[in-house]
Design an enzyme around this catalytic site. Structure first.
Site, PDB file in Angstrom:
ATOM      1  N   LYS A 151      27.550  41.904  44.842  1.00  0.00           N
ATOM      2  CA  LYS A 151      26.493  41.383  43.996  1.00  0.00           C
ATOM      3  C   LYS A 151      25.142  41.782  44.602  1.00  0.00           C
ATOM      4  O   LYS A 151      24.877  41.503  45.774  1.00  0.00           O
ATOM      5  CB  LYS A 151      26.588  39.859  43.879  1.00  0.00           C
ATOM      6  CG  LYS A 151      27.793  39.373  43.091  1.00  0.00           C
ATOM      7  CD  LYS A 151      27.678  39.743  41.610  1.00  0.00           C
ATOM      8  CE  LYS A 151      28.773  39.065  40.792  1.00  0.00           C
ATOM      9  NZ  LYS A 151      28.635  39.354  39.343  1.00  0.00           N
ATOM     10  N   ASP A 176      27.258  45.350  41.419  1.00  0.00           N
ATOM     11  CA  ASP A 176      26.870  44.672  40.184  1.00  0.00           C
ATOM     12  C   ASP A 176      25.474  44.093  40.362  1.00  0.00           C
ATOM     13  O   ASP A 176      25.264  43.197  41.189  1.00  0.00           O
ATOM     14  CB  ASP A 176      27.872  43.555  39.874  1.00  0.00           C
ATOM     15  CG  ASP A 176      27.580  42.838  38.562  1.00  0.00           C
ATOM     16  OD1 ASP A 176      26.651  43.270  37.846  1.00  0.00           O
ATOM     17  OD2 ASP A 176      28.274  41.849  38.271  1.00  0.00           O
ATOM     18  N   LYS A 247      35.362  40.631  29.029  1.00  0.00           N
ATOM     19  CA  LYS A 247      35.583  39.269  29.504  1.00  0.00           C
ATOM     20  C   LYS A 247      35.950  38.393  28.307  1.00  0.00           C
ATOM     21  O   LYS A 247      35.305  38.472  27.252  1.00  0.00           O
ATOM     22  CB  LYS A 247      34.336  38.707  30.185  1.00  0.00           C
ATOM     23  CG  LYS A 247      33.958  39.398  31.487  1.00  0.00           C
ATOM     24  CD  LYS A 247      32.694  38.792  32.085  1.00  0.00           C
ATOM     25  CE  LYS A 247      32.305  39.473  33.387  1.00  0.00           C
ATOM     26  NZ  LYS A 247      31.011  38.951  33.926  1.00  0.00           N
ATOM     27  N   CYS A 275      35.732  38.555  34.750  1.00  0.00           N
ATOM     28  CA  CYS A 275      35.879  37.120  34.588  1.00  0.00           C
ATOM     29  C   CYS A 275      34.608  36.416  35.023  1.00  0.00           C
ATOM     30  O   CYS A 275      33.757  36.978  35.697  1.00  0.00           O
ATOM     31  CB  CYS A 275      37.049  36.600  35.430  1.00  0.00           C
ATOM     32  SG  CYS A 275      36.778  36.732  37.226  1.00  0.00           S
TER      33      CYS A 275
END
Length: 328
Positions: A151, A176, A247, A275
């Site tokens: 992240k 991400d 998702k 998810c």
């Protein structure tokens, strides 16, 4: 079948430590579980309301409750699509309908769907956004995992990736940004990240600003997350992204997720199945969609301190399809 009873309840799942992305931090995941009882069976589905998409626990619970009478009167999965928009509420009810149908028929949900029996898949493991030093240490502790997802947030991200790569030299890496980058970040980080072996960049720009990706030649494939919700999103993703992240909470359930996977393949997109941070019940239907996906990101339960019993079986990075007692 008429006479079905739909109910919804909230669940709270403590997170191991703190989970941080570019939008903020949290120490627990709050989800909603929809249950549909009929014929001595109970079908279940779990969703995670997401503020980024204008959802709250209260608003999504109200959406679920709004279709209780229609479900009691026999509304099926196609009928549900006319009652609720894509999103968390429809996901919970759709997955509960799949689970109920499978239990009443005495066959697995994959057989109900008419797809091959699912097998185990390899999931990424997410490293929360943190300081360079802490992300490096987290990478060292997770260096045995084959695929790590980082992240990121913008400035300082090159140093974060360098620290992770130094501490997990054998792991494959995807990153991400959760919409936190500018096009300047992407131009600057792309070549450097490619040299560090990063294989995928997920949602670098805000969905509302990703037209800047048209014609952009990225040295690393780009994946749409916030920019891709359901099948209708594919047109606006064309020419910007090589991959889409499916998702269930965005698509509105397993029904649309399977449709989106097929449509994405037809359009030439690679597929990631992702998810929210949630329990095994939320992940279980996604294991059907994850079959054959280029990237599987179903590590939500691995980030939790508690889970359902029975839960999904994880063997390191390998996640197995659910037992019928959990879902499907």
């Amino acid at each position: 079948m008429t006479g079905r009873r739909l109910s919804v309840r909230q669940a709270v799942w403590p997170i191991r430590g703190v989970f941080t992305i570019s939008r903020g931090s949290r120490t627990e995941a709050r989800t909603l579980i929809a249950e549909i009882a009929a014929g001595g069976a109970v079908g279940r589905g779990e969703c995670t309301p997401y503020a980024r998409y204008g959802e709250s626990l209260e608003s999504v619970a109200a959406q679920i409750e709004s279709v209780a009478q229609a479900i009691a009167d026999g509304a099926d999965r196609p009928g549900l699509e006319a009652l609720l928009p894509p999103g968390a509420a429809r996901n919970a009810v759709d997955c509960a309908l799949w689970d109920l149908e499978a239990k009443l028929a005495g066959v697995p949900a994959w057989a109900v769907a008419g797809i091959p029996e699912p097998g185990p898949v390899t999931t990424v493991y997410t490293l929360s956004l943190d300081t360079v030093e802490r992300m490096g240490e987290a990478a060292r502790q997770s260096a045995h995992r084959p695929l790590l997802k980082l992240k990121l947030t913008g400035d300082g991200d090159l140093e974060r990736v360098q620290a992770v790569r130094a501490n997990a030299p054998a792991s494959r890496l995807v990153v991400d940004a959760n919409e936190a980058w500018s096009i300047g970040h992407l131009e600057r980080f792309g070549p450097a990240f490619a040299a560090l072996g990063v294989e995928l960049i997920e949602q670098p720009l805000k969905a509302s600003e990703d037209d800047a990706l048209k014609g952009f030649e990225s040295p690393i494939p780009l994946c749409a997350d916030e920019s891709c919700h359901d099948t209708a999103s594919l047109d606006r993703c064309a020419g910007k992204y090589a991959m889409v992240n499916i998702k269930l909470d965005k698509a509105g359930g397993l029904t649309e997720a399977l449709r989106l996977r097929a449509a994405a393949r037809e359009r030439g997109f690679a597929v990631m199945v992702g998810c929210m941070v949630a329990s095994s019940l939320a992940m279980a239907p996604a294991t059907l969609v994850a079959q054959g996906a280029e990237v599987v990101d179903l590590d939500g339960p691995l980030l939790l301190a508690q889970d359902h019993d029975p839960a999904l079986r994880y063997d390191g990075a390998t996640v197995y399809p659910p037992e019928p007692a959990l879902w499907g």
